[in-house]
Design a protein around this motif. Structure first.
Motif, PDB file in Angstrom:
ATOM      1  N   MET A   1       0.847  -1.173   0.000  1.00 14.15           N
ATOM      2  CA  MET A   1       0.000   0.000   0.000  1.00 14.15           C
ATOM      3  C   MET A   1       0.896   1.240   0.000  1.00 14.15           C
ATOM      4  SD  MET A   1      -2.894   1.248   2.677  1.00 14.15           S
ATOM      5  CE  MET A   1      -4.087   0.086   2.132  1.00 14.15           C
ATOM      6  N   HIS A   2       0.581   2.166  -0.851  1.00 16.10           N
ATOM      7  CA  HIS A   2       1.380   3.378  -0.968  1.00 16.10           C
ATOM      8  C   HIS A   2       0.862   4.427   0.009  1.00 16.10           C
ATOM      9  CE1 HIS A   2       2.999   2.323  -5.139  1.00 16.10           C
ATOM     10  NE2 HIS A   2       2.487   1.246  -4.601  1.00 16.10           N
ATOM     11  N   VAL A   3       1.770   5.139   0.626  1.00 19.16           N
ATOM     12  CA  VAL A   3       1.407   6.130   1.624  1.00 19.16           C
ATOM     13  C   VAL A   3       1.366   7.547   1.026  1.00 19.16           C
ATOM     14  CG1 VAL A   3       3.728   6.599   2.486  1.00 19.16           C
ATOM     15  CG2 VAL A   3       1.805   6.709   4.044  1.00 19.16           C
ATOM     16  N   LEU A   4       1.870   7.721  -0.185  1.00 14.41           N
ATOM     17  CA  LEU A   4       1.947   9.044  -0.795  1.00 14.41           C
ATOM     18  C   LEU A   4       0.589   9.735  -0.945  1.00 14.41           C
ATOM     19  CD1 LEU A   4       3.768  11.210  -2.037  1.00 14.41           C
ATOM     20  CD2 LEU A   4       3.418  10.087  -4.240  1.00 14.41           C
ATOM     21  N   PRO A   5      -0.473   9.069  -1.426  1.00 13.26           N
ATOM     22  CA  PRO A   5      -1.752   9.782  -1.529  1.00 13.26           C
ATOM     23  C   PRO A   5      -2.293  10.256  -0.185  1.00 13.26           C
ATOM     24  CG  PRO A   5      -1.817   7.761  -2.800  1.00 13.26           C
ATOM     25  CD  PRO A   5      -0.547   7.745  -2.021  1.00 13.26           C
ATOM     26  N   TYR A   6      -2.030   9.503   0.868  1.00  9.87           N
ATOM     27  CA  TYR A   6      -2.487   9.907   2.186  1.00  9.87           C
ATOM     28  C   TYR A   6      -1.708  11.128   2.681  1.00  9.87           C
ATOM     29  CZ  TYR A   6      -4.658   5.353   1.951  1.00  9.87           C
ATOM     30  OH  TYR A   6      -5.391   4.280   1.552  1.00  9.87           O
ATOM     31  N   LEU A   7      -0.421  11.163   2.375  1.00  5.97           N
ATOM     32  CA  LEU A   7       0.376  12.339   2.736  1.00  5.97           C
ATOM     33  C   LEU A   7      -0.052  13.560   1.938  1.00  5.97           C
ATOM     34  CD1 LEU A   7       3.939  10.760   3.045  1.00  5.97           C
ATOM     35  CD2 LEU A   7       2.401  11.464   4.883  1.00  5.97           C
ATOM     36  N   VAL A   8      -0.376  13.366   0.672  1.00  4.34           N
ATOM     37  CA  VAL A   8      -0.853  14.481  -0.151  1.00  4.34           C
ATOM     38  C   VAL A   8      -2.182  14.999   0.395  1.00  4.34           C
ATOM     39  CG1 VAL A   8      -1.723  15.086  -2.445  1.00  4.34           C
ATOM     40  CG2 VAL A   8       0.387  13.783  -2.217  1.00  4.34           C
ATOM     41  N   ALA A   9      -3.088  14.103   0.771  1.00  7.20           N
ATOM     42  CA  ALA A   9      -4.368  14.515   1.346  1.00  7.20           C
ATOM     43  C   ALA A   9      -4.161  15.276   2.652  1.00  7.20           C
ATOM     44  CB  ALA A   9      -5.266  13.307   1.567  1.00  7.20           C
ATOM     45  N   ALA A  10      -3.250  14.807   3.490  1.00  4.00           N
ATOM     46  CA  ALA A  10      -2.967  15.509   4.748  1.00  4.00           C
ATOM     47  C   ALA A  10      -2.365  16.880   4.487  1.00  4.00           C
ATOM     48  CB  ALA A  10      -2.029  14.671   5.616  1.00  4.00           C
ATOM     49  N   TYR A  11      -1.461  16.979   3.494  1.00  8.14           N
ATOM     50  CA  TYR A  11      -0.852  18.265   3.163  1.00  8.14           C
ATOM     51  C   TYR A  11      -1.890  19.257   2.646  1.00  8.14           C
ATOM     52  CZ  TYR A  11       2.043  21.741   0.869  1.00  8.14           C
ATOM     53  OH  TYR A  11       2.600  22.912   0.469  1.00  8.14           O
ATOM     54  N   ILE A  12      -2.777  18.792   1.770  1.00 11.92           N
ATOM     55  CA  ILE A  12      -3.820  19.676   1.243  1.00 11.92           C
ATOM     56  C   ILE A  12      -4.737  20.135   2.373  1.00 11.92           C
ATOM     57  CG2 ILE A  12      -5.850  19.762  -0.260  1.00 11.92           C
ATOM     58  CD1 ILE A  12      -4.393  17.839  -2.130  1.00 11.92           C
ATOM     59  N   PHE A  13      -5.100  19.218   3.258  1.00 13.65           N
ATOM     60  CA  PHE A  13      -5.971  19.578   4.373  1.00 13.65           C
ATOM     61  C   PHE A  13      -5.309  20.583   5.304  1.00 13.65           C
ATOM     62  CE2 PHE A  13      -7.692  18.857   8.641  1.00 13.65           C
ATOM     63  CZ  PHE A  13      -9.032  19.115   8.394  1.00 13.65           C
ATOM     64  N   LEU A  14      -4.053  20.339   5.653  1.00 14.73           N
ATOM     65  CA  LEU A  14      -3.358  21.260   6.560  1.00 14.73           C
ATOM     66  C   LEU A  14      -3.107  22.616   5.917  1.00 14.73           C
ATOM     67  CD1 LEU A  14      -0.854  18.820   8.278  1.00 14.73           C
ATOM     68  CD2 LEU A  14      -2.933  19.832   9.225  1.00 14.73           C
ATOM     69  N   THR A  15      -2.883  22.646   4.603  1.00 13.86           N
ATOM     70  CA  THR A  15      -2.728  23.917   3.901  1.00 13.86           C
ATOM     71  C   THR A  15      -4.024  24.714   3.953  1.00 13.86           C
ATOM     72  OG1 THR A  15      -1.094  22.939   2.423  1.00 13.86           O
ATOM     73  CG2 THR A  15      -2.134  24.975   1.694  1.00 13.86           C
ATOM     74  N   GLY A  16      -5.147  24.051   3.724  1.00 18.27           N
ATOM     75  CA  GLY A  16      -6.433  24.724   3.822  1.00 18.27           C
ATOM     76  C   GLY A  16      -6.740  25.195   5.231  1.00 18.27           C
ATOM     77  N   CYS A  17      -6.402  24.391   6.220  1.00 18.75           N
ATOM     78  CA  CYS A  17      -6.630  24.800   7.623  1.00 18.75           C
ATOM     79  C   CYS A  17      -5.764  25.989   8.008  1.00 18.75           C
ATOM     80  CB  CYS A  17      -6.360  23.634   8.563  1.00 18.75           C
ATOM     81  SG  CYS A  17      -7.654  22.399   8.564  1.00 18.75           S
ATOM     82  N   TYR A  18      -4.522  26.015   7.526  1.00 18.43           N
ATOM     83  CA  TYR A  18      -3.643  27.154   7.807  1.00 18.43           C
ATOM     84  C   TYR A  18      -4.214  28.426   7.179  1.00 18.43           C
ATOM     85  CZ  TYR A  18       0.330  30.295   7.712  1.00 18.43           C
ATOM     86  OH  TYR A  18       1.141  31.389   7.856  1.00 18.43           O
ATOM     87  N   GLY A  19      -4.657  28.333   5.942  1.00 17.47           N
ATOM     88  CA  GLY A  19      -5.260  29.489   5.291  1.00 17.47           C
ATOM     89  C   GLY A  19      -6.525  29.931   5.988  1.00 17.47           C
ATOM     90  N   LEU A  20      -7.302  28.990   6.488  1.00 15.68           N
ATOM     91  CA  LEU A  20      -8.530  29.321   7.212  1.00 15.68           C
ATOM     92  C   LEU A  20      -8.225  30.016   8.530  1.00 15.68           C
ATOM     93  CD1 LEU A  20     -11.594  28.928   6.942  1.00 15.68           C
ATOM     94  CD2 LEU A  20     -11.338  26.771   8.130  1.00 15.68           C
ATOM     95  N   ALA A  21      -7.179  29.572   9.210  1.00 18.02           N
ATOM     96  CA  ALA A  21      -6.831  30.175  10.500  1.00 18.02           C
ATOM     97  C   ALA A  21      -6.228  31.569  10.353  1.00 18.02           C
ATOM     98  CB  ALA A  21      -5.852  29.265  11.236  1.00 18.02           C
ATOM     99  N   THR A  22      -5.547  31.823   9.248  1.00 14.48           N
ATOM    100  CA  THR A  22      -4.888  33.119   9.070  1.00 14.48           C
ATOM    101  C   THR A  22      -5.670  34.070   8.175  1.00 14.48           C
ATOM    102  OG1 THR A  22      -3.617  32.280   7.197  1.00 14.48           O
ATOM    103  CG2 THR A  22      -2.619  32.101   9.398  1.00 14.48           C
ATOM    104  N   SER A  23      -6.872  33.705   7.791  1.00 16.41           N
ATOM    105  CA  SER A  23      -7.645  34.501   6.846  1.00 16.41           C
ATOM    106  C   SER A  23      -8.188  35.775   7.490  1.00 16.41           C
ATOM    107  CB  SER A  23      -8.809  33.673   6.304  1.00 16.41           C
ATOM    108  OG  SER A  23      -9.623  34.452   5.484  1.00 16.41           O
ATOM    109  N   ARG A  24      -8.105  36.868   6.779  1.00 17.06           N
ATOM    110  CA  ARG A  24      -8.677  38.142   7.205  1.00 17.06           C
ATOM    111  C   ARG A  24      -9.740  38.603   6.218  1.00 17.06           C
ATOM    112  NH1 ARG A  24      -9.114  37.881  11.424  1.00 17.06           N
ATOM    113  NH2 ARG A  24      -7.502  36.587  12.198  1.00 17.06           N
ATOM    114  N   ASN A  25     -10.301  37.653   5.491  1.00 17.48           N
ATOM    115  CA  ASN A  25     -11.315  37.952   4.496  1.00 17.48           C
ATOM    116  C   ASN A  25     -12.245  36.747   4.435  1.00 17.48           C
ATOM    117  OD1 ASN A  25     -12.775  38.431   2.133  1.00 17.48           O
ATOM    118  ND2 ASN A  25     -11.044  39.438   1.151  1.00 17.48           N
ATOM    119  N   LEU A  26     -13.548  36.994   4.455  1.00 20.07           N
ATOM    120  CA  LEU A  26     -14.493  35.882   4.457  1.00 20.07           C
ATOM    121  C   LEU A  26     -14.477  35.101   3.144  1.00 20.07           C
ATOM    122  CD1 LEU A  26     -17.533  37.484   6.309  1.00 20.07           C
ATOM    123  CD2 LEU A  26     -15.910  35.815   7.180  1.00 20.07           C
TER     124      LEU A  26
END
Length: 115
Positions: A1-26
């Protein structure tokens, strides 16, 4: 089983969460929420992927002779895309109404509305 797609999904999720936490625009926050949800597409497709699998159409082969991909996971991914587009459209409509009524899309300026 390859772990790369799961790491990519985690990276995309954490990138979105970081942008959501630092957002100053709705509007930016709605976009970041859509990025967080797109991580679920990658995760669902990674779960349903089978190496060497083909489409689950059994008209030209015996069942069980070759590995096939799971069609339920693909259907769930399509449903997730439709739900994500609907939620994004609803949230953007709400942001538009907030901008019309209050003249701003900055969450800090809207804190005065709390009762």
């Amino acid at each position: 089983m390859h772990v790369l797609p799961y790491l990519v999904a985690a990276y995309i999720f954490l990138t979105g969460c970081y942008g959501l936490a630092t957002s100053r625009n709705l509007i930016h926050a709605v976009g970041c929420l859509a990025v967080c949800q797109s991580a679920t597409y990658v995760l669902l497709l990674a779960v349903g992927y089978r190496d060497g699998g083909t489409a689950p159409v059994f008209s030209d082969m015996r069942p069980g002779s070759r590995p096939v991909v799971d069609p339920v996971v693909q259907a769930l991914t399509l449903t997730d895309i439709v739900v994500g587009a609907t939620v994004t459209a609803l949230l953007l409509a709400l942001v538009l109404q907030i901008a019309k009524r209050h003249g701003t899309v900055d969450p800090d300026e809207l804190r005065a509305l709390r009762g």
